[in-house]
Each structure stands twice: as structure tokens, then as C-alpha cells.
Design an enzyme around this catalytic site. Structure first.
Site, mmCIF file in Angstrom:
data_model
loop_
_atom_site.group_PDB
_atom_site.id
_atom_site.type_symbol
_atom_site.label_atom_id
_atom_site.label_comp_id
_atom_site.label_asym_id
_atom_site.label_seq_id
_atom_site.Cartn_x
_atom_site.Cartn_y
_atom_site.Cartn_z
ATOM 1 N N ASP A 335 44.973 45.998 48.733
ATOM 2 C CA ASP A 335 45.474 47.083 47.915
ATOM 3 C C ASP A 335 44.932 46.893 46.495
ATOM 4 O OD1 ASP A 335 46.941 49.348 47.324
ATOM 5 O OD2 ASP A 335 48.750 48.228 46.857
ATOM 6 N N ASP A 644 51.704 45.721 48.350
ATOM 7 C CA ASP A 644 52.973 45.460 47.688
ATOM 8 C C ASP A 644 53.957 46.612 47.824
ATOM 9 O OD1 ASP A 644 51.687 47.296 46.130
ATOM 10 O OD2 ASP A 644 51.993 46.260 44.226
ATOM 11 N N ASP A 648 52.494 50.159 52.409
ATOM 12 C CA ASP A 648 51.647 49.123 52.998
ATOM 13 C C ASP A 648 52.289 48.454 54.212
ATOM 14 O OD1 ASP A 648 49.662 49.377 50.979
ATOM 15 O OD2 ASP A 648 50.919 48.188 49.629
#
Length: 903
Positions: A335, A644, A648
Site C-alpha cells: 500500500d 493499513d 486492505d
């Protein structure tokens, strides 16, 4: 009760006008629902909460620990030995099985906790309009059609279509990955607008950072976007790790081979006329001898040591097998926000008509300097334009800095917070600004105006208007620009826009600031949006970004050197993501920048190839992230996924290893992940990968060390039965060798330090078997040496006049001696023993010393002689044992040199 959507038909609410949505939901845009109607809908739809997670019981998890072919063989062997009256052998076998099951049960993953984390995230209280009155109700009491009010600081309690708004901004990063709060409006959008771009919608678990708004609830509970992710998490299967898959295959092959040899032993023996009971005992002895009982414990302990080492390097592992998985990882899908970046918006440069000032420091801590083009600290007294740019940015601002235990955080919009921090770095703290420029009026930000303005007073009653907003909007409202002396000079619009373009080209978000000095007699009523056009003086522009983590570039480079591909998969805009990718070197070697929509438009084979070539994939949804992980796994990759946010969680759970952020991540992401980075630093992944490779090396070393003994013991018994000879080693003596050497010798390899250059090797191919050709050859060579040496020494001792007990004792000590010498060779499977450092692993020396004492006890201590049917041996027998052990070492060393290229 499961939720039924109200109304039943699925609707794209963002594609309808606000009044149409209200009508469709059966609500009232002013008075809200009646209490009786709300109660009826609550009974029909169920509470506004996510369904609980069903879990298997503790007994089921315990029984799952015995699902291993090797364990089945051991259990049957234990039962047979008990029926035959060999209680000592049976007790030892069952003890080994129970210890392994207990260890596995304790460390088993509980990934379902991610669902509980999701439920906790959406619990809050809400202000709903019922019967024309604003009432505070629990969020789980909301129903479709409710009219809900939100303001700064509120958590969005359900999915809503926005009806009214006033400067409303919502942080949806946990859901969409968007790095900055989204300005909301009520404009109708196309039906195919992705979730991250639906500015007329508010989604459950979003956080209101500024402004106020009202919306009609269109979905609650499982029907919300959060509920959709909940279903993805709950329906995503957690994959076995590469290590567990390899060990499972290895166990199956070994089990089949052991059972085949045991059957042959029994069949040949009975065919030769031997008693069936004796042959059954021999077959059980062969099975027990050939099974590496210490392997499960050794793997667990090696992984546990890896966990401890990773914890010291700021990575917390939630499932033991994951330790090794990082060592086999071929792709890291990372990410952006909070993983590669600090997740703290920071002003990096300030433009004024006098030039560009660079701002040092990162994050919300007000530490850093403002440096002029010559690299010297900027002087605010000599550059009034810079001073007023900082003052306007911090005064026309609702964010606040908070320090707690030495850590800095903000309340409010991160972009506004960056301006407050920049002013503080120049000595213009918020308290000082409030004292110099107390606020007496405000025009809040709106997506239509694209600016915010505040009215202040100064000493002597003078008034000041401070404005900040989009560059093109602010420049268009200005009549002049401020020079370094603070004078209003003609506006150079082209220069200002060119400067904004240059800053944006650096991947920075640019906001302009301006001021106006109305007459002292001007009233507050004259301060309104329509009166500002053409009255402002441009002071400058602040350019900011969520900065990359300091070690991110080095970590990316190291991963690539180790043969690990790094892909940025984010919900943010492609331009923002690609700018960061250039900063940290992700695009240095080429690669494509795509969006989730770009990939979805491709057919299957092209999708797979494009994803393989992509380095950055932006604007992705949770389903798209999940599909990307699955496609990469389908191409044979071992995938690590970092993240986070709530969005996700499905991909984190599906990946071979899910890595969450411990400091800035959501509880949902942490619960879905296999590993948590305590410091939220991508660079920690590199350290963890290094430890993972070391763990896999040590497990491989243990297998290479233990298998020759197990195979050798089984072959000794098989040869004796086939040739009709006396057993040179008894079953109880085999158990002694296996248990003591596994604990005192083999487990010492778990403490072996990592070999030099471990991160310069490519990752292990996912389809590479645990038993490579070179390893099989090594194992067979040492096994043959053990079998031949044991038979030769056993027959020699008998021929030299020794009794049966002495001859068997010599064979026992030969097995142990060869294992001890071979242990040092296994410290490096490819290089000479000196490469590992003689005393680099002091545990091995301690283990060898304890094993020597144990062998002296079983050889010379009378009580152990009785239990294990051994006897004292003479000094010359020890010399033969040592000679054979040295010969085995020489042969293994030669084999290393011949086969080094095959490892």
C-alpha cells in the site's frame, strides 16, 4: 437477524438526485422518519451492525493438529508397541505426538478476529432526525431512510446519500486508501463512478474532518460498503504457507516410503519363517526409526527463534510458519499511504514572488527549517510575502497540533495541519497567531468555492482577511501580489501558474494563500464570499505531500537486489502514486503505471501479463486488490501484501503473508494480517525477509542433518531382516538416539546465524521441492555411511570377542558420533565448515558436550545399561568409532565440493 435491503432492489444512489433518493427510501428531508416507522424498519431490516463470526471450537482446533501422515504412523506405532508390551517405547512415542500437537494448538492463527474488528469499527452514536427532532441514538438503531446529521469529529454511522453540506470533508482513507480527506458535495454522479470518487456519498466508518452535513441512510449493517468488505474477509480462504505446503508434501512422500519398507520388512521376515510378532516388532522399529520425530519440534523451535529475532527488528509475527514465508516471497504488493509514506501531510516548499523556500523536516513534529534559495535560513522580516503566506495558511485554519508523550498528532484536516506545522517551524506558533490575529469571522470551505476565508483584527483595530484554497481559484480572485517588502505590486498570473505547475510536477499538492486589508470601519456583514473577488493580494503558495519514509527507497532497492518484485497497489490517484514511486526508485527500472479500471478492462491473459509488468496500480477497490493477489499467486508467486486500512483486509488475509501497520493501521488490518510492523516502516519488511531466509536455511539444515540418521536406522533393520541377521540396534536404542540427538544436537542448528550474502540470493522458486536433488544425494550418502559403518563395526566387535550388548553399544555410539561430526558440516550446506565461524554458534558446542555426557552415561552407567540393554566398551572401540566419523566427514566435504553448484 440478517439485513434486508430497503427497498429490495439494488440502486446506484450516487447516480440519483438527492430528492429522488429521499423519495425512494421513503424518508423526509426535513422531519426524518417517524419513530414508529423507524421501529418497524428496524424489525424488518435488523440492527445496523455487522454479523458475528462463527468459529470452530477448541476441540476441533486440537484435533486438526493430528492431521499429518507422519503423526498417523507414529500413533499406530505407539498403539502396536503398547499391545506388544513395549510400554517404554509406547510412552515415548505418544509423548512426542502430544508435545507436537500442543505446540501447534497454541500457535494456531485466529484470523477470524478481523471480523470482530470490523464490527467494533462501525459502532458509534449518531444524531438522527426523528419526528422533526434531533435525537442521539445508538448507531445500531439506524435504519434505511433515516435522516442523519454529521459534523467535524463524527464517525459516519451508515452509508448515506448527502442531502445538505457546508464545507464537509471526510477522511475515508481506511476504506478507500485516499491519502487526504475528500470534500463532499451533493452533485449527481455517473453510475460507474468508483467508491473512492463518490463525493455525494458518506460511507460507514469514515471520519468527518471538517464542516457539517445531512444525509439519508441508504444502507445499514451487512448492506453497507463496510459490510461488503466484511463478506470479502469472511469468505477469503487463508492459504497454507510455502513451508507448510512443502512439509506436507515431504511428510506424504516419507510416510509412503516408510510404510512400504515396513510392509516389506514384515513380509520378508514372515516368509523366511520368522515369528509374526517379532517381525511386527521389527516393522514398528523400522517405522519409528525412519520417522524424524524431532522434525515438528525442530521446525517449531526454529520458527519461534525467528519470531524472537524479528520482534527485535520491530516485526511481530502472529503465525509461526509465516516467519519462513517472507524468505520465499517473490512479490511484495505494498500500500502507499502509511506504508511507504509517513501518513502525515508535510509542507515541502513555499513559493512567493521572491522565490522558492524549501522546508525541511517531515511529519507533524514542528521540527525543521525554512531555507532560502541560497540554503540559508529564511528571514521573515526581510520577506514579508513569506511571512504572510505562513500567517494566512495557519490563521485561516481549523487544525490543531497535539503533543502527547513526545509524539505529535493533529486534529482536523491533514492538509491544514501541514500549514500549521510549517508556520510553527518558522516560529509562528498557533498561540502567537491567535494572539496577533484573533478571528472574528469565517467563510467555510466548500467544493463549489474551493477556498476558505477568515476575518481577523489586529492591534489598533485594523482588519485582515486571510484566504487559502485552490491555486487557480485564489489567483483568479487576486488584484495584486505581495513583494518581499510587503507591498502590493502588479499580479504576474503567468509566473504564479507556472510555479504551481512546477511544484505539482514534483508530486506536491499546491494551495495558494492571499490576504486583504479592508478599511477599519468595514463591518462583518461586508465579509462574504461575493465581496472577495478582485480584492485579494496573492502572498504565495504552499506545496505539500505525504512524504516517503526515510528508509523506503533503500528498502525497495534491497528487495529488488534480493530478487523480490515490489508493486505499489493503492486507492490513491495515479498521479500521486507515480510521483511517490519515482521518489523512492520504484520506477527506476521501468514498469507500467495502471489503474484498477485499466486492468479490469483487459481479458484474462492480458490482465495477468499487465499486472506482472505493472509497478504502480492506483484507484483500486478491495475486490480488485484481492483479485490481483490471486492472479499473482496463480502465476506461481509467493505474495506478501502490506496495508493499513479496512480496504486492505481481504487481500491481507488471502496473501501468502499479510503485513499490517502496528502504529498507524486499523485494528481490522492488524487482525487480518500474519505480521504487524511495530514501527509502520516498509524497511522493516526487508529485515524480516532476511530473517525469514535464515529460518528456511536452518530448517533445511536440520532436515539435511536428521534424515540420514532416520533412513540409516530404518535401513539397518531392513538389512537385518532381509539377510536374516541379528539386529545391530534395538528399537529402544533407536528411540534413545532419535530423542537425545534431536534435542542436544539437531536443535542447535536453530540458533545458527544467517550466512553472509543471504539477501543477494534470489528467492527460492515456489515450486522448488524441499528435497532437492543435491539434498537427496547428500542424505543417501550419509545414510549409506551410517548403515555400512554400523554393520561393519557391529560385526567387527562380535568377531573381536565382544558380547552382543557391547557390539550394539558400539553401533549406537557410531550413529551418534557421525551425527555430531556431520552436524558441523551442516552449518553450511554448500561451503566449508570454517565459513560459518568456529564459535559463531556456541550452542552447538554446548549440545555436543551434553550429548557426549549422555553417551558416556548410556555406555558406562549400570542403570542405563539395564534399561537400554547396553554395556561398557573398550578404548580401542572408541578409536574405531572416531575413525569412521572422520571418514564420513571427509566424504561429505568432497560431496560439497562436487555438488556446490546444484544447491
Amino acid at each position: 437477524m440478517s439485513l434486508t435491503v430497503w427497498p429490495p432492489a439494488a440502486v446506484d444512489h450516487h447516480a440519483l438526485a438527492a430528492d429522488e433518493v429521499v423519495l425512494l427510501m421513503g424518508g423526509d428531508p426535513l422531519r426524518g422518519l417517524r419513530e414508529e416507522e423507524a421501529a418497524r424498519r428496524l424489525r424488518a431490516c435488523g440492527p445496523n451492525e455487522l454479523p458475528g463470526a462463527g468459529r470452530g471450537g477448541a476441540l476441533r482446533r486440537w484435533l486438526n493438529q493430528f492431521r499429518n501422515p507422519l503423526i498417523y504412523v507414529l500413533l499406530v506405532s505407539g498403539v502396536v508397541t503398547a499391545l506388544l508390551g513395549e510400554l517404554v517405547d509406547s510412552t515415548v512415542i505418544f509423548a512426542v505426538v502430544l508435545v507436537n500437537a500442543l505446540v501447534g494448538h497454541v500457535q494456531e492463527s485466529r484470523a477470524e478476529a478481523a471480523l470482530d474488528g470490523l464490527r467494533a469499527m462501525v459502532r458509534t452514536r449518531a444524531r438522527a432526525v426523528r419526528d422533526g427532532t434531533v435525537r442521539t441514538v445508538p448507531s445500531d438503531a439506524l435504519v434505511p431512510g433515516d435522516l442523519v446529521l454529521v459534523e467535524a469529529g463524527d464517525k459516519v454511522p451508515a452509508d448515506m446519500r448527502l442531502l445538505r453540506h457546508n464545507g464537509l470533508c471526510v477522511d475515508e482513507s481506511a476504506l478507500t486508501g485516499e491519502s487526504v480527506p475528500v470534500a463532499k458535495d451533493d452533485a449527481v454522479l455517473p453510475a460507474d463512478t468508483p467508491v473512492a470518487d463518490r463525493r455525494n456519498m458518506l460511507y460507514s466508518a469514515g471520519l468527518v474532518t471538517a464542516g457539517t452535513g445531512a444525509g439519508v441512510v441508504v444502507a445499514t449493517g451487512a448492506a453497507t460498503e463496510m459490510g461488503r468488505i466484511h463478506r470479502l474477509v469472511g469468505g477469503t480462504r487463508t492459504l497454507a504457507t510455502p513451508l507448510t505446503r512443502k512439509l506436507a508434501g515431504f511428510s506424504t512422500i516419507l510416510t509412503v516410503g516408510i510404510l512400504a519398507l515396513a510392509v516389506v520388512t514384515f513380509a520378508v521376515g514372515t516368509a523366511r519363517g520368522e515369528a509374526a510378532v517379532e517381525m511386527l516388532t521389527a516393522a514398528v522399529a523400522l517405522a519409528v526409526g525412519a520417522i524424524p520425530e524431532g522434525l515438528p519440534a525442530a521446525v517449531t523451535i526454529t520458527l519461534a527463534i525467528g519470531v524472537s529475532r524479528m520482534a527485535r527488528r520491530r516485526a511481530v509475527v502472529r503465525r509461526l510458519p509465516v516467519v519462513e514465508t517472507l524468505g520465499s516471497t517473490t512479490v511484495i504488493c505494498t500500500d502507499k499511504t502509511g506504508t511507504l509514506t509517513e501518513n502525515q501531510m508535510t509542507t515541502r516548499a513555499i513559493w512567493t514572488p521572491a522565490g522558492v523556500v524549501e522546508v525541511t523536516g517531515a511529519g507533524y513534529a514542528p521540527r525543521g527549517e525554512l531555507l532560502d534559495p541560497s540554503g540559508r535560513p529564511a528571514d521573515l522580516d526581510r520577506d514579508q510575502a513569506l511571512r504572510w503566506t505562513l500567517l494566512a495558511g495557519a490563521a485561516c485554519n481549523d487544525a490543531a497540533l497535539i503533543e502527547r508523550d513526545g509524539r505529535w498528532s493533529v486534529s482536523g484536516d491533514p492538509t491544514e495541519a501541514a500549514m500549521v506545522v510549517a508556520a510553527a517551524k518558522a516560529g509562528l506558533g498557533r498561540e502567537r497567531i491567535h494572539a496577533e490575529l484573533p478571528r472574528i469571522g469565517e467563510i467555510p470551505f466548500s467544493s463549489e468555492r474551493r477556498y476558505m476565508a477568515t476575518l481577523h483584527t489586529r492591534a489598533g483595530g485594523e482588519k485582515v482577511i486571510c484566504v487559502k484554497g485552490a491555486v487557480e481559484r485564489i489567483v483568479g480572485m487576486c488584484r495584486a501580489q505581495m513583494d518581499a517588502d510587503g507591498r502590493a505590486v502588479p499580479l504576474d498570473r503567468a509566473a504564479a501558474e507556472a510555479a504551481a505547475d512546477r511544484l505539482a510536477g514534483r508530486g506536491l499538492r499546491v494551495l495558494a494563500t492571499a490576504v486583504a486589508f479592508p478599511p477599519g470601519h468595514a463591518s462583518r456583514e461586508e465579509f462574504h464570499a461575493g465581496a472577495l473577488d478582485g480584492t485579494l493580494v496573492l502572498t504565495g503558495m504552499q506545496a505539500m505531500q505525504d512524504p516517503p519514509r526515510p528508509a523506503a527507497a533503500r528498502a525497495v532497492r534491497t528487495c529488488r537486489e534480493a530478487g523480490i518484485a515490489v508493486k505499489m497497489i493503492t486507492g490513491d490517484h495515479a498521479s500521486t502514486a507515480s510521483a511517490l514511486a519515482r521518489q523512492i526508485g520504484l520506477l527506476d527500472g521501468g514498469g507500467r503505471v495502471l489503474t484498477g479500471a485499466d486492468l479490469d478492462a483487459l481479458p484474462g491473459p492480458e490482465y495477468s501479463r499487465a499486472l506482472e509488468e505493472a509497478v504502480v496500480v492506483a484507484r483500486v477497490s478491495p475486490e480488485q486488490k484481492l483479485r490481483m493477489v490471486q492472479v499473482l499467486q496463480g502465476r506461481g508467486h509467493v505474495v506478501a501484501m502490506t496495508g493499513d486500512g479496512v480496504n486492505d483486509a481481504p487481500a491481507l488475509r488471502r496473501a501468502d503473508i499479510g503485513i499490517a501497520m502496528g502504529r498507524g493501521g486499523t485494528e481490522v488490518a492488524r487482525d487480518a494480517a500474519d505480521m504487524v510492523l511495530v514501527d509502520d516502516d516498509f524497511a522493516t519488511i526487508e529485515a524480516a525477509a532476511e530473517e525469514g531466509r535464515g529460518v528456511f536455511d536452518n530448517i533445511t539444515k536440520f532436515i539435511a542433518w536428521t534424515l540420514p540418521t532416520n533412513i540409516g536406522e530404518g535401513m539397518v533393520i531392513l538389512v537385518a531382516v532381509l539377510l536374516g541377521l541379528t539386529l545391530p540396534i534395538l528399537p529402544v536404542q533407536i528411540l534413545w538416539i532419535n530423542m537425545t540427538t534431536a534435542v542436544l544436537l539437531g536443535l542447535m542448528l536453530a540458533f545458527e546465524p544467517k550466512e553472509e550474502g543471504i539477501m543477494r540470493r534470489p528467492p527460492r522458486a515456489p515450486d522448488r521441492p524441499l528435497l532437492t536433488g543435491a539434498l537427496v544425494t547428500r542424505v543417501l550418502v550419509v545414510s549409506a555411511l551410517l548403515v555400512g559403518g554400523a554393520w561393519w563395526l557391529f560385526r567387527w566387535e562380535l568377531a573381536d570377542g565382544a558380547g552382543m550388548a557391547e557390539a550394539r553399544t558400539a553401533a549406537i555410539n557410531l550413529f551418534v558420533a557421525v551425527q555430531a561430526f556431520y552436524l558441523f558440516s551442516c552449518r553450511s550446506l554448500t561451503g566449508p565448515m570454517r565459513r560459518s565461524g568456529v564459535f559463531a554458534n556456541r550452542w552447538i558446542w554446548g549440545g555436543v558436550g551434553l550429548q557426549l555426557l549422555a553417551q558416556l552415561a548410556i555406555t558406562y552407567w549400570a542403570p542405563m545399561n539395564t534399561v537400554f540393554q547396553t554395556a561398557p566398551i573398550a578404548g580401542h572401540t572408541w578409536l574405531r568409532v572416531l575413525a569412521l566419523a572422520l571418514l564420513a566427514t571427509v566424504i561429505v566435504t568432497v560431496d560439497k565440493r562436487l555438488r556446490r553448484a546444484h544447491w
